[in-house]
Design a protein around this motif. Structure first.
Motif, PDB file in Angstrom:
ATOM      1  N   SER A 187      -5.288   7.793   8.248  1.00 55.86           N
ATOM      2  CA  SER A 187      -5.701   6.401   8.081  1.00 55.86           C
ATOM      3  C   SER A 187      -4.728   5.448   8.787  1.00 55.86           C
ATOM      4  O   SER A 187      -5.138   4.484   9.428  1.00 55.86           O
ATOM      5  CB  SER A 187      -5.775   6.070   6.591  1.00 55.86           C
ATOM      6  N   CYS A 196      -5.541   0.848  -2.583  1.00 59.29           N
ATOM      7  CA  CYS A 196      -4.826   0.531  -1.340  1.00 59.29           C
ATOM      8  C   CYS A 196      -5.656  -0.455  -0.504  1.00 59.29           C
ATOM      9  O   CYS A 196      -6.792  -0.151  -0.147  1.00 59.29           O
ATOM     10  CB  CYS A 196      -4.583   1.797  -0.523  1.00 59.29           C
ATOM     11  N   SER A 238     -12.401   7.295   0.584  1.00 57.23           N
ATOM     12  CA  SER A 238     -13.089   6.004   0.556  1.00 57.23           C
ATOM     13  C   SER A 238     -12.267   4.941   1.282  1.00 57.23           C
ATOM     14  O   SER A 238     -12.799   4.109   2.015  1.00 57.23           O
ATOM     15  CB  SER A 238     -13.355   5.560  -0.881  1.00 57.23           C
ATOM     16  N   ASP A 239     -10.921   5.011   1.087  1.00 54.10           N
ATOM     17  CA  ASP A 239     -10.047   4.054   1.756  1.00 54.10           C
ATOM     18  C   ASP A 239     -10.039   4.293   3.260  1.00 54.10           C
ATOM     19  O   ASP A 239     -10.151   3.368   4.065  1.00 54.10           O
ATOM     20  CB  ASP A 239      -8.631   4.146   1.199  1.00 54.10           C
ATOM     21  N   SER A 296     -15.172  -3.030   3.048  1.00 53.36           N
ATOM     22  CA  SER A 296     -13.912  -2.589   2.443  1.00 53.36           C
ATOM     23  C   SER A 296     -13.950  -2.733   0.918  1.00 53.36           C
ATOM     24  O   SER A 296     -13.509  -1.830   0.191  1.00 53.36           O
ATOM     25  CB  SER A 296     -12.730  -3.372   3.029  1.00 53.36           C
ATOM     26  N   VAL A 336      -7.372   4.338  -4.576  1.00 51.68           N
ATOM     27  CA  VAL A 336      -8.539   3.509  -4.235  1.00 51.68           C
ATOM     28  C   VAL A 336      -8.100   2.067  -3.985  1.00 51.68           C
ATOM     29  O   VAL A 336      -8.612   1.372  -3.105  1.00 51.68           O
ATOM     30  CB  VAL A 336      -9.590   3.534  -5.368  1.00 51.68           C
ATOM     31  N   LYS A 348     -14.705   0.461  -2.126  1.00 51.12           N
ATOM     32  CA  LYS A 348     -13.736   0.580  -3.220  1.00 51.12           C
ATOM     33  C   LYS A 348     -14.431   0.427  -4.573  1.00 51.12           C
ATOM     34  O   LYS A 348     -14.117   1.140  -5.529  1.00 51.12           O
ATOM     35  CB  LYS A 348     -12.641  -0.469  -3.056  1.00 51.12           C
ATOM     36  N   MET A 358       0.821  -1.215   0.000  1.00 51.99           N
ATOM     37  CA  MET A 358       0.000   0.000   0.000  1.00 51.99           C
ATOM     38  C   MET A 358       0.859   1.271   0.000  1.00 51.99           C
ATOM     39  O   MET A 358       0.483   2.279  -0.590  1.00 51.99           O
ATOM     40  CB  MET A 358      -0.970  -0.028   1.180  1.00 51.99           C
ATOM     41  N   THR A 386     -11.440   1.920   6.335  1.00 53.61           N
ATOM     42  CA  THR A 386     -10.596   1.556   7.475  1.00 53.61           C
ATOM     43  C   THR A 386     -11.279   1.910   8.786  1.00 53.61           C
ATOM     44  O   THR A 386     -11.294   1.119   9.737  1.00 53.61           O
ATOM     45  CB  THR A 386      -9.229   2.274   7.390  1.00 53.61           C
ATOM     46  N   CYS A 430      -5.677  -1.306   2.549  1.00 52.24           N
ATOM     47  CA  CYS A 430      -5.561  -1.134   4.009  1.00 52.24           C
ATOM     48  C   CYS A 430      -6.722  -1.777   4.751  1.00 52.24           C
ATOM     49  O   CYS A 430      -6.543  -2.628   5.620  1.00 52.24           O
ATOM     50  CB  CYS A 430      -5.506   0.346   4.381  1.00 52.24           C
ATOM     51  N   ILE A 478      -8.868   8.571  -1.466  1.00 49.74           N
ATOM     52  CA  ILE A 478      -8.277   8.325  -0.151  1.00 49.74           C
ATOM     53  C   ILE A 478      -9.341   8.347   0.935  1.00 49.74           C
ATOM     54  O   ILE A 478      -9.280   7.627   1.922  1.00 49.74           O
ATOM     55  CB  ILE A 478      -7.135   9.337   0.163  1.00 49.74           C
TER      56      ILE A 478
END
Length: 709
Positions: free
Chosen positions: A175, A354, A688-689, A664, A352, A668, A145, A693, A356, A686
């Motif tokens: 995050s 990533c 959305s990520d 998750s 998007v 995405k 990531m 999380t 995580c 970011i």
């Protein structure tokens, strides 16, 4: 690996994510004197096979400024929390520079050099560690990531999107802190356990009272425990009487009476009296230390879902880079679309992508559930067993000591003589006091409860008749006590219809019958049974209520006794008169019928059946090393009520894991769909990520609220 010499365990401070833990493990393995290494991310520990100094280990973790200490270093157990400003200085500084950049942009325009300068400073403050790791990974072709984020931010700067590049760095830093917070919160159960027992204790050694660190206390030392103090070590009471709150070890809410000769555990609370306790285990071998070790190992063990996600993420990350590249170059090359617009969209796809939230979706739920269970007196040995319990369709129980109390007690007494009940029972108890048979124990315990005096009764010519009973003379009268065969074969006695009716009634209700008589007559009939636990029936009903389809009792007892207990408790199926190897076969057959079957037993006598089941559950294991080591799940208190709680917790954890994966991936997917109309921006990507999380973390932490009620 277990054959390797020089195994050392260290605690590590500073892990920010599972990926960083993996990088640290690889770096440690590269140390020439290290044969192998294993990082336990949930417990923040590393096991090193071979030799490595703390300086070498910290050098291997310098990419994230990791701090390493010996596992026994007490300071690590009480890591002081940093002030808010020092803890989040990089995020706060990045935010300040970003606000300066925005202000300058509104005042002097977007192209002003100061605007670029402030946004650049914001990126450096918030993402310097990100960029260092990301660039290293990129050079080594390791796609995680941080690699994705580094490429996205540098790309944003190249195409002039300084504002959004800075936003991406700030949101990613937030995050990361969220992920760190979620794992710290999940680890809190371990820290709580570590701090239960005092680090020092007052002992008597060589007739002197001294206060020593627990590491210096030796087996045989005498602990001095005053009312309101916690025990620092495991031991045996040698003087005094008190009530001990054992909830930290067994989960029992009611204090337990302790007298001379009783075992006590480190971390428990002396509520009333003064105690002197002889130490029986060193600090590293106490029941509490074993619990902590087992929970840490359990949290590190990957569940099947987690293992799948880890494998998925390994291929998913490079796949996202390919997709992002295709998004960036395909529209301009094929339809002549704007390079700037679609390179920007490609960078947004990288962000998007990533993983995580996906990567932590399972471990944070597993760690939280196992930690919560430990605080409730239930040890679950790993994520695999947690998931398996959640899928159970059937539960098999050993009878003696699991569904029943494990010791026989007097249930019925029929006096058929002209003497008083007390007189007959005194004679019977006096004779049975010479016997070692378990049924004799039931008679003696009853006499003590009823305060019957039997020690003055004179007994002569005691004789044990193997498999049938005993005989003796009491005050000159010969008496026999035994089963039906004793009177039919030895005394050639024929029973009346009345006696036969009593015998039949007692046997049909699960009692073992003891007949008392002489050559001429039956004087009394006694029923003895291993009584069901008071909570067994309630527990079985709760298991049915939460979805267990079938309950089975496996026992070595005769079918009549087993049937009587099963009918009373509401057991669906019984398999009686089983030898240990036959219990093993029975469990295998149940697995074929139901798929997933748990076996609940004592962890020692039922070891083969426990091993053959999907999940072996041992109960009443506080202080029992064998059971702790062999069972998949251990109910620390002798409390069957914890079983429905464990099944319910596991099912809740499975549900939350599924919700986390859906959240998750769902967020995405929605963000990626915005690529089609060209609406996807870096900050939406970011966000959305980060949103995924945050939702995954908060959803998993709901497991902390699950209590045994």
């Amino acid at each position: 690996m277990n054959d390797m010499k020089g195994k050392q365990v260290y605690r590590v401070n500073g892990f920010s994510c599972a990926g960083c833990a993996g990088t640290f493990e690889k770096n440690v393995k590269r140390i020439p004197t290290v044969q192998d290494a294993e990082v336990n991310f949930p417990a923040s520990k590393i096991t090193v096979y071979g030799s490595a100094s703390i300086k070498e280990l910290e050098r291997a973790g310098s990419f994230e400024n990791l701090k390493v200490r010996s596992e026994d270093d007490e300071e690590d157990f009480n890591v002081k929390s940093k002030p808010f400003l020092l803890k989040y200085w990089n995020v706060l500084l990045a935010l300040v520079f970003f606000l300066f950049g925005l202000s300058n942009q509104f005042q002097f325009g977007e192209e002003h050099v100061l605007s670029y300068g402030f946004f650049l400073l914001s990126m450096i403050a918030g993402g310097y560690s990100l960029f260092i790791t990301g660039i290293k990974n990129l050079v080594c072709l390791q796609f995680d990531m941080k690699t994705l984020m580094t490429v996205a931010v540098i790309g944003a700067a190249i195409i002039g999107e300084w504002t959004e590049g800075a936003i991406v760095v700030i949101l990613f830093a937030i995050s990361e802190q969220l992920e760190r917070f979620s794992m710290d919160r999940a680890r809190q159960s371990i820290r709580t356990l570590m701090n239960i027992a005092p680090k020092k204790a007052r002992i008597r050694r060589n007739d002197e009272e001294v206060t020593l660190p627990v590491k210096e206390i030796e087996i045989g030392d005498i602990l001095i425990i005053k009312p309101g103090e916690k025990l620092a070590m495991d031991g045996e009471v040698v003087h005094g009487h008190s009530s001990i709150n054992q909830s930290a070890i067994t989960g029992e809410s009611i204090p337990v009476e302790k007298h001379k000769g009783d075992s006590v555990f480190a971390g428990t609370l002396n509520t009333e009296g003064y105690l002197e306790v002889e130490v029986t285990k060193r600090v590293k071998d106490t029941t509490l230390s074993k619990i902590i070790h087992l929970v840490e190992e359990a949290q590190a063990e990957r569940a099947p879902t987690q293992s799948f996600i880890d494998r998925f993420a390994k291929y998913y990350t490079p796949a996202i880079m390919v997709v992002a590249a295709l998004v960036a170059i395909t529209p301009p090359l094929i339809v002549g679309a704007s390079w700037e617009v679609w390179v920007y969209q490609g960078l947004a796809v990288l962000v998007v992508g990533c993983p995580c939230a996906l990567v932590i979706s399972t471990p944070v739920a597993i760690v939280t559930a196992i930690g919560n269970a430990a605080k409730q007196g239930v040890l679950i040995k790993g994520g695999a067993y947690l998931e398996e319990i959640g899928r159970l369709k059937a539960v098999a129980f050993d009878k003696t000591g699991t569904l029943t109390k494990g010791e026989p007690s007097l249930t019925y007494f029929y006096n058929l003589s002209d003497k008083s009940d007390v007189n007959i029972l005194q004679s019977v108890t006096a004779i049975e006091s010479y016997s070692q048979h378990p049924l004799a124990g039931a008679i003696i315990r009853n006499a003590e409860q009823e305060q019957l005096s039997y020690h003055n009764v004179r007994v002569d010519n005691f004789q044990s008749i193997t498999g049938k009973g005993v005989r003796a003379s009491v005050d000159g009268e010969a008496l026999w006590i035994g089963n039906k065969q004793l009177f039919e074969e030895q005394l050639h006695m024929t029973f009346s219809e009345h006696v036969r009716s009593i015998l039949k009634d007692l046997q049909s209700t699960g009692n073992t019958v003891m007949i008392v008589g002489n050559h001429d007559e039956i004087k009394a009939i006694i029923g003895v049974a291993d009584k069901a636990r008071t909570q067994s029936e309630h527990v079985l009903k709760k298991l049915k209520a939460i979805g267990i389809k079938q309950t089975i009792m496996l026992t070595g007892d005769d079918k009549t006794t087993a049937k009587a207990i099963a009918e009373k408790l509401g057991i669906d199926q019984i398999k009686a008169e089983l030898m240990p190897d036959e219990k093993l076969t029975a469990v295998k057959e149940l697995r074929q019928q139901h798929g997933s079957v748990a076996m609940v037993g004592d962890g020692v006598n039922d070891a083969p059946a426990l091993a053959a089941s999907s999940v072996g559950i041992a109960m009443g294991t506080a202080g029992t090393d064998t059971a702790l080591e062999t069972a998949d799940v251990a109910l620390m208190g002798d409390d069957l009520e914890k079983l429905p709680y464990t099944v319910s917790l596991s099912r809740r954890a499975l549900t939350i894991i599924k919700q986390n994966i859906a959240l998750s991936l769902g967020l995405k997917a929605i963000a990626l769909l915005l690529v089609i109309p060209g609406w996807l921006t870096l900050w939406i990507a970011i966000l959305s990520d980060m949103g995924a999380t945050l939702l995954v973390t908060l959803n998993s932490l709901r497991l902390l609220r699950k209590k045994n009620n």
